[in-house]
Write a protein that holds these residues in place. Structure first.
Motif, mmCIF file in Angstrom:
data_model
loop_
_atom_site.group_PDB
_atom_site.id
_atom_site.type_symbol
_atom_site.label_atom_id
_atom_site.label_comp_id
_atom_site.label_asym_id
_atom_site.label_seq_id
_atom_site.Cartn_x
_atom_site.Cartn_y
_atom_site.Cartn_z
ATOM 1 N N ALA A 33 6.226 -4.120 -19.868
ATOM 2 C CA ALA A 33 4.769 -4.072 -19.890
ATOM 3 C C ALA A 33 4.585 -2.835 -20.239
ATOM 4 O O ALA A 33 5.153 -1.845 -19.297
ATOM 5 C CB ALA A 33 3.412 -4.015 -18.928
ATOM 6 N N GLY A 34 3.728 -2.393 -21.328
ATOM 7 C CA GLY A 34 3.691 -0.271 -21.437
ATOM 8 C C GLY A 34 2.756 -0.662 -22.820
ATOM 9 O O GLY A 34 2.805 -1.629 -23.336
ATOM 10 N N THR A 35 3.331 1.116 -23.473
ATOM 11 C CA THR A 35 2.252 0.877 -24.605
ATOM 12 C C THR A 35 2.780 1.679 -25.552
ATOM 13 O O THR A 35 4.211 2.542 -25.198
ATOM 14 C CB THR A 35 1.242 1.795 -24.418
ATOM 15 N N VAL A 36 3.250 1.126 -26.682
ATOM 16 C CA VAL A 36 4.078 1.891 -27.754
ATOM 17 C C VAL A 36 3.117 2.321 -29.085
ATOM 18 O O VAL A 36 2.829 1.517 -30.076
ATOM 19 C CB VAL A 36 5.321 0.876 -28.093
ATOM 20 N N THR A 37 3.393 3.459 -29.312
ATOM 21 C CA THR A 37 3.316 4.359 -30.395
ATOM 22 C C THR A 37 3.844 4.419 -31.342
ATOM 23 O O THR A 37 5.108 5.113 -30.644
ATOM 24 C CB THR A 37 2.409 5.796 -29.711
ATOM 25 N N ILE A 38 3.734 4.412 -32.910
ATOM 26 C CA ILE A 38 4.177 4.571 -33.815
ATOM 27 C C ILE A 38 3.714 5.640 -35.174
ATOM 28 O O ILE A 38 2.024 4.763 -34.853
ATOM 29 C CB ILE A 38 4.830 3.568 -34.298
ATOM 30 N N SER A 39 4.004 6.404 -35.223
ATOM 31 C CA SER A 39 2.605 6.905 -35.621
ATOM 32 C C SER A 39 3.779 7.582 -36.805
ATOM 33 O O SER A 39 5.062 7.683 -37.012
ATOM 34 C CB SER A 39 2.985 8.534 -35.018
ATOM 35 N N ASP A 40 3.127 8.117 -38.170
ATOM 36 C CA ASP A 40 3.739 8.814 -40.017
ATOM 37 C C ASP A 40 2.235 9.354 -39.433
ATOM 38 O O ASP A 40 1.491 9.460 -39.823
ATOM 39 C CB ASP A 40 3.590 7.067 -40.419
ATOM 40 N N ASN A 41 3.667 10.525 -40.161
ATOM 41 C CA ASN A 41 2.557 11.706 -40.487
ATOM 42 C C ASN A 41 3.117 11.528 -42.342
ATOM 43 O O ASN A 41 2.887 12.444 -42.507
ATOM 44 C CB ASN A 41 3.848 13.182 -39.881
ATOM 45 N N LEU A 42 3.113 10.842 -42.559
ATOM 46 C CA LEU A 42 3.163 10.436 -44.547
ATOM 47 C C LEU A 42 4.020 11.373 -44.807
ATOM 48 O O LEU A 42 4.228 11.259 -46.801
ATOM 49 C CB LEU A 42 1.479 10.877 -45.157
ATOM 50 N N GLU A 43 4.725 12.138 -44.386
ATOM 51 C CA GLU A 43 5.643 12.860 -44.902
ATOM 52 C C GLU A 43 6.987 11.827 -45.764
ATOM 53 O O GLU A 43 7.701 12.062 -47.099
ATOM 54 C CB GLU A 43 6.671 13.941 -43.879
ATOM 55 N N SER A 44 7.285 11.005 -45.346
ATOM 56 C CA SER A 44 7.804 9.627 -45.831
ATOM 57 C C SER A 44 7.375 8.026 -46.793
ATOM 58 O O SER A 44 8.653 7.924 -47.427
ATOM 59 C CB SER A 44 9.673 9.241 -44.934
ATOM 60 N N GLY A 45 6.120 8.406 -46.947
ATOM 61 C CA GLY A 45 5.934 8.015 -47.840
ATOM 62 C C GLY A 45 5.605 6.510 -47.350
ATOM 63 O O GLY A 45 5.677 6.264 -46.363
#
Length: 186
Positions: A33-45
């Motif tokens: 059990a836990g949290t998964v965070t996915i972040s995208d800085n928009l650099e890769s389109g």
């Protein structure tokens, strides 16, 4: 709270994500059990734009020295000639392998001296139905402001983070978008 194990092209995964992926592939390990965070800085389109009146407005990715990190942002705009019912959107899709119990999404917005209003939303990618939404209005040009939306309806494995921009006939509407992310809780 996720433990970051790797960062590649702005995507971060915690140990919980690795356990969940392993579990869904038939591994003998139990999913944590836990949290998964996915972040995208928009650099890769990989983000998209859509406008109901593309003759009067739209969106595109561009570089800017005042971006949060490192330099690519999304820019949304409508001209004073846009109609009252016109609107446009920025969107970025995220996927996980297990249905989460709850979820939230965040983006950073910044104005540029013109009016702006709309919403930050989580949408089920397959059915395009709402999972959650929060409005924004009058985002200033002085600094980036983080907007977070939590799920109102059930989360899914495939979520699109969307920023909409409305119109104000007779006036410009403009907003910058950076650093889209989603957090799934399992």
């Amino acid at each position: 709270m996720p433990i970051i194990t790797s960062t590649k092209n702005g995507v971060r995964m915690g140990f919980a994500a690795l356990a969940i992926i392993g579990s869904s592939l038939g591994s003998a390990h139990d999913a944590m059990a836990g949290t998964v965070t996915i972040s995208d800085n928009l650099e890769s389109g990989g983000c998209g734009f859509w406008a109901s009146n593309s003759a009067e407005g739209g969106g595109f990715s561009t570089t800017w020295s005042s971006a949060r990190s490192p330099s690519t942002i999304a820019y949304l705009y409508y001209s004073p000639s846009a109609g009252a019912s016109d609107w446009l959107q920025f969107y970025k899709a995220f996927t996980t392998t297990v249905i989460p119990t709850s979820c939230s999404a965040s983006v950073w917005l910044r104005g540029n001296g013109f009016a702006n209003h709309g919403s930050v939303e989580m949408i089920d990618t397959a059915s395009w139905t709402y999972i959650g939404s929060t409005p924004y209005s009058g985002v200033g040009a002085a600094a980036w402001v983080k907007y977070t939306v939590n799920n109102t309806y059930a989360c899914t494995k495939n979520i699109t983070v969307r920023v909409t921009l409305g119109t104000q006939p007779g006036a410009w509407e403009q907003v910058y978008v950076d650093d889209a992310s989603i957090s799934w809780n399992f």
